[in-house]
Design an enzyme around this catalytic site. Structure first.
Site, PDB file in Angstrom:
ATOM      1  N   LYS A 193       0.969  -1.448   0.002  1.00 11.91           N
ATOM      2  CA  LYS A 193       0.222   0.262   0.215  1.00 11.91           C
ATOM      3  C   LYS A 193       0.977   1.445  -0.091  1.00 11.91           C
ATOM      4  CE  LYS A 193      -1.942   3.043   2.110  1.00 11.91           C
ATOM      5  NZ  LYS A 193      -1.825   4.519   1.549  1.00 11.91           N
ATOM      6  N   GLU A 268       9.461   1.635  10.984  1.00 15.25           N
ATOM      7  CA  GLU A 268      10.340   2.328  10.323  1.00 15.25           C
ATOM      8  C   GLU A 268      10.311   3.569  10.922  1.00 15.25           C
ATOM      9  OE1 GLU A 268      12.873   1.865   7.731  1.00 15.25           O
ATOM     10  OE2 GLU A 268      13.677  -0.069   8.598  1.00 15.25           O
ATOM     11  N   CYS A 302      14.008  10.867   7.260  1.00 12.37           N
ATOM     12  CA  CYS A 302      13.940   9.666   8.521  1.00 12.37           C
ATOM     13  C   CYS A 302      15.056  10.535   9.390  1.00 12.37           C
ATOM     14  CB  CYS A 302      13.173   9.282   8.811  1.00 12.37           C
ATOM     15  SG  CYS A 302      14.759   7.717   7.480  1.00 12.37           S
ATOM     16  N   GLU A 401       9.641  16.651  15.009  1.00 11.15           N
ATOM     17  CA  GLU A 401       9.211  16.083  13.458  1.00 11.15           C
ATOM     18  C   GLU A 401       9.056  17.216  12.644  1.00 11.15           C
ATOM     19  OE1 GLU A 401       8.443  12.986  11.601  1.00 11.15           O
ATOM     20  OE2 GLU A 401      10.534  12.682  11.371  1.00 11.15           O
TER      21      GLU A 401
END
Ligand code: NAD
Length: 509
Positions: A193, A268, A302, A401
């Site tokens: 997906k 992750e 990331c 973040e």
């Protein structure tokens, strides 16, 4: 009129894009293009000007069910296919990625806003991912033997079954291969997906795999919205495990959604990664790395080092040099080879990042560079590379973040304070330290609460090495054999030498 490299790239892109403009992008299920069952679709925008590239099928539970059933049906034959045959096939997929590498890079750059200079390398890295795991396919099943008195134990690994792979929109093609290649090498079948904001390149991967001879049902791709298609995938009983890359909060949802079917999960997730620069570091190299690790890939990365911790004695001078570099970075059209920073993926993400410009001002950080949007011809999700200086670690710009080309700089007094600041975060993906003092570099590497540490380096990856995060940044590790631990079950077989006394019951008179 001069024809620029950008014009040439746009002309070439137009040929590849025509198919996505003419028909809604559907799914790829059981070896065939599939229009979907829901009858619903959504717009896919390019971040360059937020115009519509095309429509995308909004997959639902019925589409996921069709894909999961295809993956389940294909699993026994794919498991039995054998490691050597899988190795050859995965190398053919890598050949296909390389052959279509330019198309992948152009489309990905247009769909995500990531500069072409980085997307060209990402496409090659995707091929490398396939080759790396291809070569490990024949030995993925290997375990250990453990003689134990009257018995010999041996362990082996077997593929867990059909798995779900859910990927984000930053470097989507490369990241999906980082998950899909080891899953296929292990003998798993896959339902993928992709992220709804960057769906195009996943279809190219499905086609490349199909053209390379991957049997129907081994890789299925279902487009759609996370809370619908993604959620259905995490809840489907035929799917044995979910490999997910995305936000930490989405990871929490997936854990809840997968609880009823006891999904194995591999996460992750996000990061707020520190880079610590000591006065004794090679400051030229540190400056290059600091600048690269926040402003490359639009800061939508990331592993980006988004918190710059600098020793007090060099703080002002070093921060001034980072600000100067940030001010010189070329922001522009992502298909222009000269561009270093392109537009952010989506207007919603652009609004989020710009919201931190206001937050920094309200919290009292100094804006040493950027801090403003910078549209291209009045359009698009462009922001100026930004540096917030003189921040403290309690500010939102130091804790959350941001996932854009936005760096927050904080001074520190000594080693102990550097470590304390670095670890004072809910995340734990990566940490970077710059010092010429070898012992200190090692001490800090051991003290940082993060899954991956680089000493005097920037995010250099070695594919056999473990990749993953601690704390809210992830669960599990990828890379080399670590990937197989997730996609495979370990089975122990205990064989008697026929020398031991077997205990008995009911033998008495
Ligand atoms: P996201 O979590 O919003 O979406 C990621 C994927 O999850 C998308 O495909 C989305 O459709 C799907 N999804 C959303 N809700 C879902 C649900 N309830 N159930 C199932 N699937 C669902 O993340 P994003 O905004 O696309 O990506 C950015 C994030 O990814 C950042 O936090 C970044 O740090 C992280 N990331 C981490 C790594 C890493 O290796 N640690 C790598 C790349 C990106």
């Amino acid at each position: 009129m001069t024809v620029t490299k950008l014009d040439n790239n746009l002309t070439e892109l137009a040929q590849h894009l025509a198919r996505f403009r003419d028909h809604p992008l559907g799914h790829f299920i059981d070896g065939r293009a599939d229009a979907g069952r829901s009858g619903r679709d959504f717009d896919n925008l390019t971040p360059i000007d937020n115009s519509v590239i095309g429509r995308v099928a909004a997959g639902d539970a019925a589409d996921i069910d069709a894909a999961a059933q295809a993956a389940a049906a294909a699993f026994p034959a794919w498991r039995a296919f054998g490691g050597d045959a899988r190795r050859a096939l995965l190398h053919r997929i890598a050949d296909g990625i390389e052959a279509r590498g330019r198309e992948i890079a152009l489309i990905e750059s247009y769909d995500t806003g990531q500069p072409l200079r980085f997307m060209s390398k990402a496409a090659l890295r995707a091929a490398e991912n396939f080759r790396f795991f291809a070569d490990r396919a024949p030995t993925a099943c290997e375990g250990r033997s453990m003689p134990a008195g009257d018995h010999v134990n041996y362990s082996l690994r077997q593929p867990i079954g059909p798995v779900g792979v859910i990927t984000p929109w930053n470097t989507p093609f490369m990241l999906s291969t980082w998950k899909i290649a080891p899953a296929l090498a292990a003998g798993c079948t896959v339902v993928h997906k992709p992220a709804e904001w960057s769906p195009l390149s996943a279809m190219l991967l499905a086609e490349i795999c199909h053209d390379a001879g991957l049997p129907p049902g081994v890789l299925n791709t279902v487009n759609g919205i996370g809370e619908q298609a993604g959620r259905a995938l995490t809840e489907h009983p035929a799917i044995k495990a979910i490999a997910f890359v995305g936000e930490s909060s989405t990871g929490s949802h997936i854990m809840r959604q997968g609880a009823a079917t006891l999904k194995r999960v591999h996460f992750e997730l996000g990061g707020k990664n520190p880079v610590i620069v000591f006065a004794d570091a090679d400051l030229e190299r540190a400056l290059d790395a600091v600048t690269f690790m926040i402003y490359s890939l639009n800061g939508e990365r990331c592993t980006s080092s988004s918190r710059l911790l600098v020793e007090q004695s060099i703080y002002d001078a070093f921060v001034a040099r980072v600000a100067e570099r940030a001010g010189r970075i070329r922001v522009g059209h992502p298909l222009d080879p000269a561009t270093e920073v392109g537009p952010l993926i989506h207007p919603r993400h652009f609004d989020k990042v710009c919201g931190y410009f206001d937050a920094a001002r309200e919290e009292g950080a100094r804006i040493a560079a950027g801090g403003v949007p910078c549209a291209l011809d009045g359009k698009g999700n462009f922001v100026a590379p930004t540096l917030f200086a003189d921040a403290d670690n309690s500010m939102r710009v130091a804790r959350e973040e941001i996932f854009g080309p936005v760096l927050t700089a904080i001074p520190f007094a000594d080693e102990a304070e550097a470590v304390a600041l670095a670890n004072d975060t809910e995340y734990g993906l990566t940490g970077y330290v710059w010092t010429r003092d070898g012992g200190r570099g090692q001490r800090i590497a051991l003290a940082l609460e993060a899954g991956m540490i680089w000493v005097n380096s920037e995010n250099n990856r070695h594919l056999p090495a473990p990749f993953g995060g601690m704390k809210m940044s992830g669960i599990g590790r990828d890379g080399g054999d670590y990937s197989f631990e997730f996609y495979m079950e370990t089975k122990n077989v205990c064989v008697a030498l026929d020398t031991h006394g077997v205990p008995s019951l009911g033998k008495h008179e």
